[in-house]
Design an enzyme around this catalytic site. Structure first.
Site, PDB file in Angstrom:
ATOM      1  N   TRP A 185      38.278  54.475  32.600  1.00 58.24           N
ATOM      2  CA  TRP A 185      39.677  54.743  32.938  1.00 58.24           C
ATOM      3  C   TRP A 185      40.312  55.499  31.783  1.00 58.24           C
ATOM      4  CZ3 TRP A 185      44.111  53.105  30.257  1.00 58.24           C
ATOM      5  CH2 TRP A 185      45.304  53.591  30.825  1.00 58.24           C
ATOM      6  N   ASP A 259      41.859  49.275  41.174  1.00 63.53           N
ATOM      7  CA  ASP A 259      42.687  48.304  40.458  1.00 63.53           C
ATOM      8  C   ASP A 259      43.876  48.001  41.357  1.00 63.53           C
ATOM      9  OD1 ASP A 259      44.876  47.313  38.822  1.00 63.53           O
ATOM     10  OD2 ASP A 259      43.676  47.819  37.075  1.00 63.53           O
ATOM     11  N   ASP A 327      42.002  42.055  35.704  1.00 65.49           N
ATOM     12  CA  ASP A 327      42.664  43.027  34.822  1.00 65.49           C
ATOM     13  C   ASP A 327      44.171  42.805  34.836  1.00 65.49           C
ATOM     14  OD1 ASP A 327      43.428  45.088  33.226  1.00 65.49           O
ATOM     15  OD2 ASP A 327      42.829  46.696  34.589  1.00 65.49           O
TER      16      ASP A 327
HETATM   17  C1  RNT Z   1      44.855  50.646  32.943  1.00 63.42           C
HETATM   18  C2  RNT Z   1      43.617  50.176  33.613  1.00 63.42           C
HETATM   19  C3  RNT Z   1      42.520  49.698  32.773  1.00 63.42           C
HETATM   20  C4  RNT Z   1      42.729  48.526  31.878  1.00 63.42           C
HETATM   21  C5  RNT Z   1      43.582  48.684  30.661  1.00 63.42           C
HETATM   22  C6  RNT Z   1      43.366  47.636  29.635  1.00 63.42           C
HETATM   23  O1  RNT Z   1      45.895  50.815  33.789  1.00 63.42           O
HETATM   24  O2  RNT Z   1      43.945  49.193  34.543  1.00 63.42           O
HETATM   25  O3  RNT Z   1      41.536  49.306  33.653  1.00 63.42           O
HETATM   26  O4  RNT Z   1      41.478  48.187  31.478  1.00 63.42           O
HETATM   27  O5  RNT Z   1      44.907  48.604  31.037  1.00 63.42           O
HETATM   28 ZN    ZN Z   2      42.225  48.348  35.621  1.00 61.63          ZN
END
Ligand code: RNT
Ligand code: ZN
Length: 420
Positions: A185, A259, A327
């Protein structure tokens, strides 16, 4: 017979009347890995001791005492959480949550030696490790761009970081006998709409191609790509958008990562799962809870989580091939409770999904009896899954939800409140 066992026997009978084997459900549940995100414990600060603050459009809010200050403290905190989370847990790191730093070695040259403490710990405890490069909280994230930066030198630094973390994942994978899930990411984007939307995306594509040119056996390392709609200060344009990564994952045969904080609040992440699984058969989930924005609140047992768990179970044969990583990061409450409550909610949601009388529902659907399907699906909400959960916790030697806070409070008093 304990009270939980008695209640389970009755629940089991009720479930079997609907063609569901509750004992089998908990066997399957127990084996579904959930990767516990280490970054809840250190507020995504990492341990490079460079004092870089969190950037990349992410924000952790709250100042609850006891944030882990080094990898040793983080492991100690995780150990308590893992004692309170039933089932198969893994641990996922961010690429700056190093164990040690070496003079002159920056993120582009990290090796497994920077994560030696994690490697030893995971071997001793038999825990599978996952990891993600950290393309943020570093001065080389310039004008909000990393992998898609127009300057080839900056791009080179970040491509090398990606390569380095993929090798770290490979080393974890070799040691643990299961592939280490390595998720890409990058926060790249702009606050306002750029004139040229195409060039950054072409550069991102090329940077990813170069990073993935190092062939690593999927037995050891699994590459995933994670899109996002927007971040704080990155509201108008994200280089790695959903459409960008859907196409990229399909072409490069990488795992897509969804996500649940990265979409518009009215979009249904649960519904997206089958769309990807139908094409690729596998994917990664980052389970989060956005409140108005990608705020990364602790996941609750709500409808969204149930929809995600249901599709995970239905699309993928009991959860295999859908990798689950939590997450979220909340620094306004006890961080160990945050891990435990969220991870237990994830597992509860999976249990509810495994116990749903799916075959009955499908049969009604195949008979075009949509009225019956609605009636049954509403009825199944009242089936006694809580009795199965209680029994499952007891069977695993885990405290139930009511007893869970006691060891967390004791640890808070003894350890967390003594950190500044
Ligand atoms: C960021 C993503 C990412 C995360 C970090 C720590 O929006 O979701 O996957 O790992 O925020
Ligand atoms: Zn994430």
């Amino acid at each position: 017979m304990s009270r939980a066992e008695k209640a389970f026997e009755i629940a089991r009978e009720i479930y079997s009347e609907h063609g569901v084997d509750a004992a089998k459900a908990i066997d399957i549940l127990d084996k579904i890995p959930i990767s516990i995100h280490a970054w809840q414990g250190d507020d995504v600060k990492g341990f490079e001791s460079t004092g870089h603050s969190l950037t990349g459009g992410c924000q952790v809010t709250g100042s609850y005492p006891g944030c882990a200050r080094n990898s040793e403290e983080l492991r100690a905190d995780l150990e308590l959480a893992l004692k309170l989370i039933p089932g198969t847990s893994r641990v996922c790191l961010q690429g700056h949550e190093v164990d040690v730093m070496f003079p002159g070695v920056d993120r582009d040259a990290f090796t497994i030696d920077n994560f030696a403490g994690w490697l030893n710990w995971s071997k001793e405890r038999g825990i599978g490790m996952d990891i993600a490069p950290a393309y943020y909280s570093h001065p080389k994230l310039d004008h909000g761009l990393s992998l898609s930066h127009p300057d080839p030198g900056i791009r080179r630094f970040w491509i090398n970081h990606g390569k380095a973390i993929r090798r770290v994942a490979e080393a974890f994978g070799k040691a643990q006998g299961t592939p280490s899930v390595c998720n890409q990411w990058a926060p790249d984007g702009f606050k306002d709409t750029p004139a040229d939307k195409l060039s950054p995306r072409i550069r991102l594509k090329e940077a990813l191609d170069e990073m993935f040119a190092d062939v690593i056996d999927e037995k050891y390392e699994l590459d995933c790509v994670e899109p996002k709609l927007f971040g704080i200060g990155v509201e108008s344009y994200t280089v790695g958008s959903n459409d960008f990564y859907l196409m990229y994952a399909a072409k490069a045969n990488k795992l897509m990562c969804f996500d649940s904080g990265h979409f518009h609040p009215t979009e249904d992440v649960g519904d997206k799962i089958s769309a990807v699984v139908a094409q690729q058969g596998r994917m990664l989930l980052h389970v989060s809870r956005g409140v108005h924005w990608d705020s990364d609140h602790v996941i609750l047992l709500n409808d969204e989580l149930l929809r995600i768990a249901r599709e995970t179970v239905r699309c993928c044969n009991g959860g295999t091939n859908i990798y689950i990583c939590l997450d979220y990061f909340d620094a306004s409450i006890n961080r160990i409770a945050a891990w435990t409550i969220g991870a237990r909610n994830m597992r509860k949601a999976l249990l509810i999904a495994l116990l749903e009388p799916y075959n009955e529902l499908v049969q009604l659907e195949q008979n075009w009896d949509f009225t019956g399907r609605m009636a049954h699906s509403e009825m199944s909400k009242a089936l006694p899954w809580t009795d199965v959960w209680q029994f499952y916790c007891e069977k695993n030697g885990m405290p139930d939800d009511y007893a869970m806070m006691e060891p967390i409070r004791a640890y808070e008093k003894k350890v967390l409140l003594n950190r500044d």
